[in-house]
Design an enzyme around this catalytic site. Structure first.
Site, PDB file in Angstrom:
ATOM      1  N   ARG A   1     -16.810   8.862   1.412  1.00 40.15           N
ATOM      2  CA  ARG A   1     -15.831   8.159   0.690  1.00 40.15           C
ATOM      3  C   ARG A   1     -15.708   6.705   1.060  1.00 40.15           C
ATOM      4  NH1 ARG A   1     -16.925  10.844  -3.111  1.00 40.15           N
ATOM      5  NH2 ARG A   1     -15.261  12.013  -4.344  1.00 40.15           N
TER       6      ARG A   1
ATOM      7  N   GLU B   1     -15.713   0.541  -7.619  1.00 38.29           N
ATOM      8  CA  GLU B   1     -16.902   0.953  -8.374  1.00 38.29           C
ATOM      9  C   GLU B   1     -16.998   0.897  -9.898  1.00 38.29           C
ATOM     10  OE1 GLU B   1     -18.083   5.040  -7.417  1.00 38.29           O
ATOM     11  OE2 GLU B   1     -17.862   4.399  -5.231  1.00 38.29           O
TER      12      GLU B   1
ATOM     13  N   HIS C   1     -23.226   5.375  -6.071  1.00 41.08           N
ATOM     14  CA  HIS C   1     -22.516   6.653  -6.038  1.00 41.08           C
ATOM     15  C   HIS C   1     -23.346   7.887  -6.651  1.00 41.08           C
ATOM     16  CE1 HIS C   1     -18.116   8.375  -5.837  1.00 41.08           C
ATOM     17  NE2 HIS C   1     -19.205   9.289  -5.632  1.00 41.08           N
TER      18      HIS C   1
END
Ligand SMILES: NC(=O)c1ccc[n+]([C@@H]2O[C@H](COP(=O)([O-])OP(=O)(O)OC[C@H]3O[C@@H](n4cnc5c(N)ncnc54)[C@H](O)[C@@H]3O)[C@@H](O)[C@H]2O)c1
Ligand SMILES: O=C(O)[C@H](O)[C@H](O)COP(=O)(O)O
Length: 349
Positions: free
Chosen positions: A264, A293, A312
């Site tokens: 994370r 993001e 991601h």
């Protein structure tokens, strides 16, 4: 006797076809209804609802209309990213079990479920293999300049050396430090066995017996940072682990070491990492997760020459989605057989 009524909400990430597997529970006398979370398609990428929830809380993201419409008479609901929020729980008065087919379960209102006596189960290791594979890929991509060389060739440039030329080692000569030895950290360790590298682990929550059974060295954070050629993060983000790696920790790493973050973004102080890479205080980094993001076009990472970036992607695999269903199905089978479920997150039955 009333049948146990189960509602499964498919959202494209976990498709209607995958949710059909829950019909196997009908052999235990359950009635299974499958609906589609069509709001999810309107929201764009599958993680957008999750990003809203993670950043603004469970009631910020829009409810799933199909879940609201069908939950009133259900004993069990099964979701992927649809919110089990205040609105759903106000209607689902018969609810006994909520299953979130993810590792994280930010899309469930845990305090409210607990207050209502509803068990929450999840699918804790559903993407652990995908993320572990990807993490090892990131280590090699960064250390061996794979992504950089690809980019340069696509741009028409043939380069035979990069900034890390003097410290590109074979993996078997490297020491890898794994921080967080849960589902993913352990699988990274398994994969590294094939590379014959030394492995150090830092995880203060592993009980001594488990630690003794593992053929790795458990060390303090400081020792891991000082000795590792690659430091890889596999903790969950919490108040305690926010900015776990900041300027002080980066300063303890070797000037040739790499930091890998497929966990994370909030675990790392982005400004401190940018500075450490800009000044070559560490060797390089590979990152899959970001504070914002999609990654903004003016993000400082994009100015660096010693970082490998991905969007991601670590947990993304067809197997992740299938495994989510398998883990959920196993626990609900136990539930219908009157056995204890293994992935209960809020209280023991
Ligand atoms: N990039 C992706 O696509 C992707 C996908 C899935 C999961 N993840 C992330 O991967 C990470 C790991 O997931 P997991 O399923 O292995 O989690 P997990 O809960 O199984 O393991 C986390 C481990 O961290 C340890 N830990 C907690 N505090 C610590 C501390 N202060 N120091 C060291 N260790 C500590 C815990 O004891 C536990 O063993 C999470 O951050 C998760 O959100 C990323
Ligand atoms: O990192 C990821 O891929 C995302 O958080 C994804 O939404 C689910 O991961 P999980 O909650 O299963 O760990």
């Amino acid at each position: 006797m009333d049948k146990t009524k189960i509602l499964c909400v498919a959202d494209g990430g976990i498709t209607t076809e995958m949710m059909e597997d829950f019909r196997r529970l009908e052999r235990y006398g359950a009635e299974v209804t499958i609906v589609e979370d069509t709001d999810m398609y309107a929201m764009g990428p599958i993680t957008d609802r999750m990003t809203l929830i993670e950043q603004q809380g469970i009631d910020a993201a829009p409810s799933c209309a199909a879940l609201l419409e069908h939950c009133a008479d259900k004993d069990i609901i099964v979701v992927h990213v649809a919110s089990i929020n205040r609105a759903v729980l106000a209607r689902a008065r018969r609810l006994k079990v909520a299953a979130v087919l993810r590792g994280g379960y930010e899309n469930a209102d845990v305090p409210l479920l607990t207050e209502r006596g509803v068990l929450l189960v999840n699918a804790p290791w559903r993407s652990a293999n995908a993320v572990a594979d990807f993490t090892v890929g990131m280590m090699i991509a960064e250390n061996k300049n794979i992504a950089r060389s690809h980019r340069h060739l696509m741009e028409g440039t043939w380069r035979k050396s990069y900034v890390n030329q003097s410290y590109i080692h074979d993996m078997r000569k490297m020491t890898v430090g794994i921080i967080g030895y849960g589902y993913i950290g352990r699988r990274v360790r398994q994969r590294l066995k094939g590379f014959e590298c030394r492995v150090l682990v830092h995880d203060p929550y592993i009980d001594p017996q488990t630690a003794a059974d593992q053929d790795v060295s458990f060390v303090s954070l400081d020792e891991l940072l000082a000795r590792s050629d690659i430091v890889t993060l596999h903790l969950r983000l919490s108040e305690q682990t926010s900015h776990f790696i900041g300027a002080a920790e980066l300063a303890k790493m070797k000037p040739t070491a790499y930091l890998i973050n497929t966990a994370r973004a909030g675990l790392v102080d982005t400004a401190a990492l940018t500075e450490a890479l800009r000044t070559h205080a560490i060797g390089g980094a590979a990152v899959d997760v970001y504070d914002t993001e999609p990654l903004p076009a003016d993000h400082p990472y994009l100015q660096l020459d010693n970082i490998t970036l991905t969007s991601h992607l670590a947990g993304t695999s067809c197997d992740t989605m299938r495994t989510s269903v398998e883990i959920g199905l196993e626990d609900l089978t136990r539930c219908l057989r009157g056995e204890e479920m293994v992935n209960v997150r809020n209280m023991r039955s």
